[in-house]
Design an enzyme around this catalytic site. Sequence first.
Site, PDB file in Angstrom:
ATOM      1  N   HIS A   1      -1.380 -10.780   9.808  1.00 39.50           N
ATOM      2  CA  HIS A   1      -0.690  -9.603   8.725  1.00 39.50           C
ATOM      3  C   HIS A   1      -0.132  -9.000   9.752  1.00 39.50           C
ATOM      4  CE1 HIS A   1      -0.062  -6.901   5.883  1.00 39.50           C
ATOM      5  NE2 HIS A   1      -0.331  -5.609   6.423  1.00 39.50           N
TER       6      HIS A   1
ATOM      7  N   HIS B   1      -5.250  -9.189   8.273  1.00 39.02           N
ATOM      8  CA  HIS B   1      -5.596  -7.908   7.289  1.00 39.02           C
ATOM      9  C   HIS B   1      -6.876  -8.771   6.042  1.00 39.02           C
ATOM     10  CE1 HIS B   1      -5.390  -5.982   3.547  1.00 39.02           C
ATOM     11  NE2 HIS B   1      -4.276  -5.411   4.048  1.00 39.02           N
TER      12      HIS B   1
ATOM     13  N   GLY C   1       0.663  -1.384   0.180  1.00 42.01           N
ATOM     14  CA  GLY C   1      -0.100  -0.245   0.078  1.00 42.01           C
ATOM     15  C   GLY C   1       0.582   0.974   0.007  1.00 42.01           C
TER      16      GLY C   1
ATOM     17  N   ARG D   1      -9.575  -1.198   9.280  1.00 41.14           N
ATOM     18  CA  ARG D   1      -9.665  -3.275   9.801  1.00 41.14           C
ATOM     19  C   ARG D   1      -9.322  -4.058  10.267  1.00 41.14           C
ATOM     20  NH1 ARG D   1      -2.790  -3.269   7.732  1.00 41.14           N
ATOM     21  NH2 ARG D   1      -3.581  -2.357   6.209  1.00 41.14           N
TER      22      ARG D   1
HETATM   23  P1  FAD Z   1      11.143  -6.834   8.815  1.00 39.53           P
HETATM   24  O1  FAD Z   1      10.793  -5.658   7.588  1.00 39.53           O
HETATM   25  O2  FAD Z   1       9.823  -7.799   8.462  1.00 39.53           O
HETATM   26  O3  FAD Z   1      12.923  -7.257   8.733  1.00 39.53           O
HETATM   27  C1  FAD Z   1      12.980  -8.420   9.806  1.00 39.53           C
HETATM   28  C2  FAD Z   1      14.291  -8.693   9.248  1.00 39.53           C
HETATM   29  O4  FAD Z   1      14.712  -9.651  10.384  1.00 39.53           O
HETATM   30  C3  FAD Z   1      14.548  -9.466   7.825  1.00 39.53           C
HETATM   31  O5  FAD Z   1      15.718  -9.267   7.453  1.00 39.53           O
HETATM   32  C4  FAD Z   1      14.612 -10.975   9.167  1.00 39.53           C
HETATM   33  O6  FAD Z   1      15.499 -11.956   8.195  1.00 39.53           O
HETATM   34  C5  FAD Z   1      15.398 -10.507  10.159  1.00 39.53           C
HETATM   35  N1  FAD Z   1      16.355 -11.807  11.067  1.00 39.53           N
HETATM   36  C6  FAD Z   1      14.463 -12.460  11.771  1.00 39.53           C
HETATM   37  N2  FAD Z   1      15.088 -12.910  12.701  1.00 39.53           N
HETATM   38  C7  FAD Z   1      16.405 -13.324  13.040  1.00 39.53           C
HETATM   39  C8  FAD Z   1      16.922 -14.762  13.185  1.00 39.53           C
HETATM   40  N3  FAD Z   1      16.707 -14.500  14.177  1.00 39.53           N
HETATM   41  N4  FAD Z   1      18.607 -13.685  13.494  1.00 39.53           N
HETATM   42  C9  FAD Z   1      19.530 -12.672  12.525  1.00 39.53           C
HETATM   43  N5  FAD Z   1      17.977 -11.729  11.467  1.00 39.53           N
HETATM   44  C10 FAD Z   1      16.794 -12.185  11.688  1.00 39.53           C
HETATM   45  N6  FAD Z   1       3.113  -1.958   5.663  1.00 39.53           N
HETATM   46  C11 FAD Z   1       3.116  -0.794   6.266  1.00 39.53           C
HETATM   47  O7  FAD Z   1       3.635   0.109   6.089  1.00 39.53           O
HETATM   48  N7  FAD Z   1       2.779  -0.061   4.790  1.00 39.53           N
HETATM   49  C12 FAD Z   1       2.365  -1.194   3.810  1.00 39.53           C
HETATM   50  O8  FAD Z   1       1.834  -0.968   2.759  1.00 39.53           O
HETATM   51  C13 FAD Z   1       2.911  -2.604   4.565  1.00 39.53           C
HETATM   52  N8  FAD Z   1       2.300  -3.576   3.514  1.00 39.53           N
HETATM   53  C14 FAD Z   1       2.255  -5.567   3.891  1.00 39.53           C
HETATM   54  C15 FAD Z   1       2.025  -6.158   2.983  1.00 39.53           C
HETATM   55  C16 FAD Z   1       2.787  -6.928   3.701  1.00 39.53           C
HETATM   56  C17 FAD Z   1       2.539  -8.427   2.839  1.00 39.53           C
HETATM   57  C18 FAD Z   1       3.145  -7.455   5.168  1.00 39.53           C
HETATM   58  C19 FAD Z   1       3.579  -8.413   5.216  1.00 39.53           C
HETATM   59  C20 FAD Z   1       3.330  -6.410   5.893  1.00 39.53           C
HETATM   60  C21 FAD Z   1       2.886  -5.383   5.563  1.00 39.53           C
HETATM   61  N9  FAD Z   1       3.276  -3.818   5.884  1.00 39.53           N
HETATM   62  C22 FAD Z   1       3.233  -2.662   5.553  1.00 39.53           C
HETATM   63  C23 FAD Z   1       3.786  -4.478   7.743  1.00 39.53           C
HETATM   64  C24 FAD Z   1       5.436  -3.694   6.939  1.00 39.53           C
HETATM   65  O9  FAD Z   1       5.358  -4.351   5.940  1.00 39.53           O
HETATM   66  C25 FAD Z   1       5.890  -4.309   8.328  1.00 39.53           C
HETATM   67  O10 FAD Z   1       5.837  -4.130   9.096  1.00 39.53           O
HETATM   68  C26 FAD Z   1       7.381  -3.622   8.471  1.00 39.53           C
HETATM   69  O11 FAD Z   1       7.936  -3.345   6.670  1.00 39.53           O
HETATM   70  C27 FAD Z   1       8.300  -4.263   9.666  1.00 39.53           C
HETATM   71  O12 FAD Z   1       9.643  -4.020   9.168  1.00 39.53           O
HETATM   72  P2  FAD Z   1      10.640  -4.882  10.057  1.00 39.53           P
HETATM   73  O13 FAD Z   1      12.081  -3.158   9.976  1.00 39.53           O
HETATM   74  O14 FAD Z   1      10.414  -4.220  11.483  1.00 39.53           O
HETATM   75  O15 FAD Z   1      10.999  -5.942  10.203  1.00 39.53           O
HETATM   76  C1  SIN Z   2      -1.768  -2.753   2.529  1.00 42.50           C
HETATM   77  O1  SIN Z   2      -0.866  -2.551   1.670  1.00 42.50           O
HETATM   78  O2  SIN Z   2      -2.921  -2.619   2.466  1.00 42.50           O
HETATM   79  C2  SIN Z   2      -1.299  -2.956   3.626  1.00 42.50           C
HETATM   80  C3  SIN Z   2      -0.681  -2.031   4.440  1.00 42.50           C
HETATM   81  C4  SIN Z   2      -0.278  -2.025   5.590  1.00 42.50           C
HETATM   82  O3  SIN Z   2      -0.189  -3.259   6.006  1.00 42.50           O
HETATM   83  O4  SIN Z   2      -0.702  -1.161   6.379  1.00 42.50           O
END
Ligand code: FAD
Ligand code: SIN
Length: 511
Positions: free
Chosen positions: A336, A228, A49, A277
Amino acid sequence: MSKDYHYDYLVIGSGIAGLSAALQLSKHGKTAIISKASIHESATNLAQGGIAAAMTKTDTPDYHFEDTLKAGDGLCDEKAVKFLVEEGPERVRELIALGANFDKVDGDYDFTKEAAHSKRRILHVGDSTGKEIKKTLGNAVLNEALTTFFPSTFVKELIIQNGECVGCVAIRNHTPIHFYAKSSIIATGGCGQIFSKSTNPSIATGDGIAIAYRAGCKVQDMEFVQFHPTTLALGDKKPISIFLITEAIRGEGAILRNINGDRFMLDYHPDAELAPRDVVARSIYQESQKTKNHVYLDLSPITQELSKRFPTIYERCMESGIDITREFIPVSPAAHYFMGGVQTNEKGQTNIPRLYAAGETASLGLHGANRLASNSLLDGLVFGHASALNMIKENEQPIIQDALIIKAPKSNKNTTSKIRAARHTIKSIMWRNVSIIRNKKDLNTARQGLDDLSWLLDITTIDDKILEVQNMLTVSQLIVKSALQREESRGAHFREDFPKKNPAWKKRTIL
Ligand code: FAD
Ligand code: SIN
């Protein structure tokens, strides 16, 4: 033999939160980014999104603040939300300066809308916003001379000495490595993989939360899992992660219809398809129960060219035999996003000195009981950055005692199939008993089923597949415990035995 590495800073995870932190840290000291997979495997990379920030002339951080609070259903930490909405635009401008190429129309940014936003405030790149952000931040971070990236390196546990976090133990090529640093940040993402149906990537097994909890961190809001409303419903085919149909599609006008072709969301909420949501997910669930069938997304009201505005969804549906320019998309909800996690403050600090957390792993009460759409990329960006600034202030190196030598235990081939079965059992227990609609009986069934798997936690291993299942079990147990405690319905936590909000429960569950 184990190896020892010494850095100034450790960043565990290479999604938006880890990369945002690393970008600052690597300007100030030797920074190791440790990731169990490649830089491409994260929830960040899948984000569709977009990223929300109050950047238009008709919008203000105050409106964004109000919308976030409303979605959070009385449990948002207002200080944290204020920080997010006020810092957000500046962090997004920095991302743009680094090269993030958000979509424009006639020279202006094309802000889209998602559920429960009162304004169009979501920057996007088609329907693959996360890829662009990962590319932009990844390039910037990996170009820093003081950064070293360790892909395929699984963090197993934190090293706590004298009550402080001085590093972590990781497994690389079946060999334990000790990483030491003056401060560390956990940014390992969420835990969607504990549910049979989830939009999350395979890495989302809750590792950081389980590791931090075992090390003595407090965790909070563990009962709040966001489902979601719309993922592609393909009958019996069960991929590891289920394909998301972005909420922006409803923001641009798509309508939900039941199997009879009737629009039903107005029966459930005045904001219909753009209700919060959790409301839409529950309504779809209830409608599907009534009709014993999927519901559908009707994209015909959308005026934009679908294959250009939503190219990933267009192609993915086409591969599944659905032409979205002519046909409805069958959809159903899936796990989600995780509002709970390691308790932090706005500085990213946990209750363990020298240990920080950010992104989906962390919980500072920002999202309350239900996250506003597109606020989580912003969360990772803003609080990854803020945590790093505080880590940089923490100047002194800790006094590190001799390394603990970790011996690789003998692998036990017999356990492989048992572990695979346990993983499957956890996912199905959680989906059947702890998902969109909960009650005491089901939660107790889940608690018992998970307790029966406690033998898993007694296994000493350096096998990352076993470690993952142990982490999944720990996080699931914490979720069930919190869900049983919260005897009310609020945000994403819906108890059919306590269907109303209880003012006495306007507080956090902290474990
Ligand atoms: P992540 O991006 O999940 O990164 C986690 C990292 O930790 C990865 O590199 C992984 O390899 C590493 N890791 C995990 N466990 C270990 C371990 N034991 N040792 C070493 N490394 C490890 N949010 C929005 O705001 N807008 C959107 O449009 C949106 N769309 C989404 C669509 C989908 C399909 C999904 C699944 C989520 C979406 N979200 C969206 C939510 C958002 O993408 C996530 O909440 C956000 O990207 C999380 O970021 P993060 O850096 O916390 O974790
Ligand atoms: C979506 O694109 O619907 C996901 C957006 C989000 O998780 O914030």
